[in-house]
Scaffold this motif. Structure first.
Motif, PDB file in Angstrom:
ATOM      1  N   ARG A   1       0.839  -1.208   0.000  1.00 30.54           N
ATOM      2  CA  ARG A   1       0.000   0.000   0.000  1.00 30.54           C
ATOM      3  C   ARG A   1       0.873   1.258   0.000  1.00 30.54           C
ATOM      4  O   ARG A   1       0.633   2.194  -0.768  1.00 30.54           O
ATOM      5  CB  ARG A   1      -0.908  -0.002   1.236  1.00 30.54           C
ATOM      6  N   HIS A   2       1.882   1.269   0.842  1.00 28.55           N
ATOM      7  CA  HIS A   2       2.756   2.436   0.954  1.00 28.55           C
ATOM      8  C   HIS A   2       3.588   2.614  -0.316  1.00 28.55           C
ATOM      9  O   HIS A   2       3.745   3.740  -0.817  1.00 28.55           O
ATOM     10  CB  HIS A   2       3.680   2.296   2.166  1.00 28.55           C
ATOM     11  N   TYR A   3       4.139   1.513  -0.840  1.00 26.39           N
ATOM     12  CA  TYR A   3       4.971   1.607  -2.041  1.00 26.39           C
ATOM     13  C   TYR A   3       4.153   2.076  -3.239  1.00 26.39           C
ATOM     14  O   TYR A   3       4.632   2.837  -4.076  1.00 26.39           O
ATOM     15  CB  TYR A   3       5.633   0.255  -2.332  1.00 26.39           C
ATOM     16  N   ASN A   4       2.908   1.645  -3.334  1.00 34.85           N
ATOM     17  CA  ASN A   4       2.053   2.075  -4.432  1.00 34.85           C
ATOM     18  C   ASN A   4       1.850   3.582  -4.412  1.00 34.85           C
ATOM     19  O   ASN A   4       1.985   4.269  -5.436  1.00 34.85           O
ATOM     20  CB  ASN A   4       0.701   1.362  -4.337  1.00 34.85           C
ATOM     21  N   PHE A   5       1.538   4.108  -3.230  1.00 34.76           N
ATOM     22  CA  PHE A   5       1.331   5.550  -3.081  1.00 34.76           C
ATOM     23  C   PHE A   5       2.614   6.313  -3.408  1.00 34.76           C
ATOM     24  O   PHE A   5       2.598   7.326  -4.114  1.00 34.76           O
ATOM     25  CB  PHE A   5       0.876   5.841  -1.652  1.00 34.76           C
ATOM     26  N   MET A   6       3.736   5.809  -2.909  1.00 35.79           N
ATOM     27  CA  MET A   6       5.017   6.482  -3.116  1.00 35.79           C
ATOM     28  C   MET A   6       5.456   6.439  -4.573  1.00 35.79           C
ATOM     29  O   MET A   6       5.898   7.458  -5.131  1.00 35.79           O
ATOM     30  CB  MET A   6       6.088   5.845  -2.234  1.00 35.79           C
ATOM     31  N   VAL A   7       5.333   5.282  -5.217  1.00 33.01           N
ATOM     32  CA  VAL A   7       5.784   5.152  -6.610  1.00 33.01           C
ATOM     33  C   VAL A   7       4.967   6.053  -7.526  1.00 33.01           C
ATOM     34  O   VAL A   7       5.509   6.666  -8.464  1.00 33.01           O
ATOM     35  CB  VAL A   7       5.719   3.679  -7.067  1.00 33.01           C
ATOM     36  N   LYS A   8       3.669   6.170  -7.286  1.00 31.73           N
ATOM     37  CA  LYS A   8       2.862   7.095  -8.085  1.00 31.73           C
ATOM     38  C   LYS A   8       3.406   8.518  -7.959  1.00 31.73           C
ATOM     39  O   LYS A   8       3.449   9.280  -8.936  1.00 31.73           O
ATOM     40  CB  LYS A   8       1.403   7.032  -7.645  1.00 31.73           C
TER      41      LYS A   8
ATOM     42  N   PRO B   1      -1.512  -8.869  -0.160  1.00 30.50           N
ATOM     43  CA  PRO B   1      -2.858  -8.788  -0.749  1.00 30.50           C
ATOM     44  C   PRO B   1      -3.946  -8.455   0.263  1.00 30.50           C
ATOM     45  O   PRO B   1      -5.013  -7.959  -0.111  1.00 30.50           O
ATOM     46  CB  PRO B   1      -3.055 -10.193  -1.346  1.00 30.50           C
ATOM     47  N   HIS B   2      -3.704  -8.728   1.555  1.00 28.10           N
ATOM     48  CA  HIS B   2      -4.711  -8.425   2.576  1.00 28.10           C
ATOM     49  C   HIS B   2      -4.731  -6.945   2.940  1.00 28.10           C
ATOM     50  O   HIS B   2      -5.597  -6.504   3.716  1.00 28.10           O
ATOM     51  CB  HIS B   2      -4.457  -9.260   3.823  1.00 28.10           C
ATOM     52  N   ILE B   3      -3.795  -6.171   2.387  1.00 31.30           N
ATOM     53  CA  ILE B   3      -3.758  -4.728   2.638  1.00 31.30           C
ATOM     54  C   ILE B   3      -3.986  -4.034   1.290  1.00 31.30           C
ATOM     55  O   ILE B   3      -3.042  -3.816   0.528  1.00 31.30           O
ATOM     56  CB  ILE B   3      -2.417  -4.289   3.247  1.00 31.30           C
TER      57      ILE B   3
END
Length: 579
Positions: free
Chosen positions: A111-118, A307-309
């Motif tokens: 979740r955190h990496y997705n937000f950061m990479v965007k 996947p649970h997050i």
């Protein structure tokens, strides 16, 4: 989390102090123009050398000025970037911006990496506009023969320093971020300059004169509020400096980067747009969407799947573009006529939603504070807007930077229960036999308690990555009540927060969780269960907000997987409809 009872009161004495501080600041700036970086307009209090004066620029062999981007993940309103461009122009060389991504950062998940990479994709585009090469670099999975660097410092930055003239970096405050910078300073012979880019009032410039920890927001406010006006009103706006290098200079710098990054590293985003033809460089640089980059990080570089997050893109999309849209939507007269009085009503969408963006440095807090004060100045006759901006800036500057001061001054213990004031520890220990452990971590994680308001707050956090400020306080207080051992309650709250909150692992995570145990709060008349620590109850919340609590519960418990938070920026601050 903060005491909703404490009000921002500008006493005549404090107002006079603010005006005096503003006059003195103007006099200092006029008397000492060196306090501002002459072209970038960065206040001198923000800039400091990390290593000694004996470190010398690598003018003979250096091919670029290295900006190690870490805490300030943005291309606009970034003081460290402008200082780097200014220094590079002086050396007649380009800037290389590098972000060293570590796939095993403590407590971070997909979740955190997705937000950061965007957000980093926004950085790439923003820097491309200025002809500044950007490298998102990660290290390959460790080989058996490799020894682990005990400092944990991103090794790519150490390698990139070999061909750098000097290093500019933004400022981090958590222990691991301080260790990274201090270790780099010991290992390189070129100058490292750190720029405080994510606070309104610089921390380290005043650390020697204010070494003691502020025990409340009130004591910190007396210092920081007058200082904040110096930085928001007396310092000119940050200007983008025009780079003086050309495409050939960038090409040489890119080749120099390739020379020093061996096959232990890979470029996830390489240069501006195009990838290198170097045989040692993986083809991952062609992956220009966040989903593609995350897929590569998971399959090739060891990022764990969670996947649970779930990702939070339906609620909060990472990046400075989205951050600026949310700021624009918040600085609206309709919103700010309500915010001061109604911000704690969890049935209204009156939050700024900027916290995750501030955590990743995707928006400048100084820019936000300046914009807010200018908005207030444009509505001087509107008392509601004046109050709202005052309250918002107290949260943004005083509350947030009180947390940063806490982790800097309690560097070794800020993330432990023992960092709490002794009176909090003692009173909770005294009443521990009046509490019993009621739920497992797994039950709490899934929002499976007998308290519907607590479940709603946990569901909002689990689904959207954020929790409303007021219900977040209640969420924390109840966990303290539900565990006999307060240390265990601390561990559970930190784990829930860091796992699900987009802005977990933040200075304000530690002071926010700490507040529910009594940190930065006053003692109350002794009572069962919590002793002298402030309590919150469902009946108290309903007495204060009535049907708003029922609406919030229905929204987040009634629509378990979808939640009720609106998606569009245009509707962000409109009242939620309930079934």
């Amino acid at each position: 989390m903060s005491s909703e009872e404490e009000r921002v009161i500008l006493t005549p004495e404090l107002k006079a102090r603010i005006e005096r501080n503003k006059r003195e600041a103007l006099e200092r700036l006029k008397a000492n123009e060196k306090k501002l970086s002459q072209r970038a307009r960065v206040h001198g209090d923000r800039i400091r050398r990390v290593n000694g004066e004996d470190a010398k620029n690598n003018v003979a062999n250096g091919q670029y000025v290295l900006y190690w981007m870490q805490s300030s993940q943005r291309a606009r309103y970034n003081e460290a970037l402008e200082v780097a461009v200014e220094r590079a122009n002086a050396h007649k060389k380009p800037v290389v911006v590098a972000f060293a991504l570590t796939c095993d950062y403590e407590d971070a998940n997909e979740r955190h990496y997705n937000f950061m990479v965007k957000g980093l994709l926004d950085v790439k585009e923003g820097l491309s506009r200025r002809n500044v090469p950007f490298f998102l670099v990660t290290k390959k999975k460790k080989r058996k023969e490799e020894k682990e660097d005990a400092s944990g410092i991103p090794e790519a930055i150490l390698s990139l320093s070999k061909n750098a003239i000097e290093i500019i970096t933004d400022c981090g405050y958590l222990r691991v971020l301080r260790i990274w910078r201090e270790t780099l300073a010991r290992k390189v012979s070129i100058p490292i300059t750190e720029v405080e880019t994510d606070v309104v009032v610089p921390v380290f410039a005043h650390l020697s004169s204010r070494p003691k920890l502020d025990v409340s927001a009130a004591s910190f406010r007396a210092f920081a509020l007058p200082k904040s006006f110096e930085h928001t009103e007396n310092v000119p706006d940050l200007e983008e400096i025009v780079p003086l290098w050309n495409a050939e200079d960038v090409k040489k710098a890119r080749m120099s980067v390739m020379d020093v990054l061996d096959d232990r590293f890979a470029f996830v985003i390489d240069g501006r747009i195009a990838s290198s033809s170097s045989s040692s460089t993986p083809s991952t640089s062609a992956k220009q969407t966040a989903d593609d980059i995350l897929s590569v990080l998971k399959t090739e570089f060891g990022l764990k799947e969670t996947p649970h997050i779930p990702k939070c893109d339906k609620y909060h999309i990472g990046g400075e573009i989205e951050a600026m849209l949310k700021l624009d939507a918040f600085l609206d007269s309709v919103v700010l006529r309500k915010y001061g009085e109604l911000r704690n009503d969890c049935s209204l969408g009156l939050q700024s939603h900027l916290a995750p963006y501030i955590h990743y440095g995707q928006i400048s807090v100084l820019h936000v504070a300046k914009r807010a004060r200018r908005f207030a100045n444009a509505h001087k006759t509107d008392e509601k807007i004046q109050k709202s901006v005052e309250v918002f800036l107290d949260e943004l500057i005083i509350r947030r930077e009180l947390g940063i001061q806490f982790v800097v001054k309690k560097r070794e213990t800020y993330d432990t229960f023992d960092a709490l004031p002794i009176w909090c520890i003692n009173t909770l220990e005294k009443h521990k036999d009046e509490r019993e452990t009621r739920y497992t971590y797994e039950e709490l994680e899934k929002g499976q308690t007998d308290d519907p308001l607590w479940n709603a707050a946990q569901n909002e956090l689990r689904i959207s990555g954020k929790t409303h400020n007021y219900t977040r306080m209640y969420w924390g207080k109840k966990v303290v009540e539900w565990f006999r051992d307060s240390r265990e309650a601390w561990t559970v709250l930190m784990r829930l927060n860091d796992t699900y909150s987009l802005d977990g692992r933040d200075p304000n995570s530690y002071t926010g969780v700490g507040w529910v145990f009594g940190l930065n709060d006053r003692s109350f008349p002794e009572a069962p269960i919590m002793g002298e620590v402030r309590r919150m109850s469902m009946s108290g919340c309903k007495k204060k907000f009535g049907k708003a609590i029922d609406a919030y519960i229905d929204r987040w418990n009634g629509q378990r997987e979808k939640g009720g938070r609106q998606v569009s920026i245009a509707n962000m601050f409109k009242k939620q409809k309930t079934r």
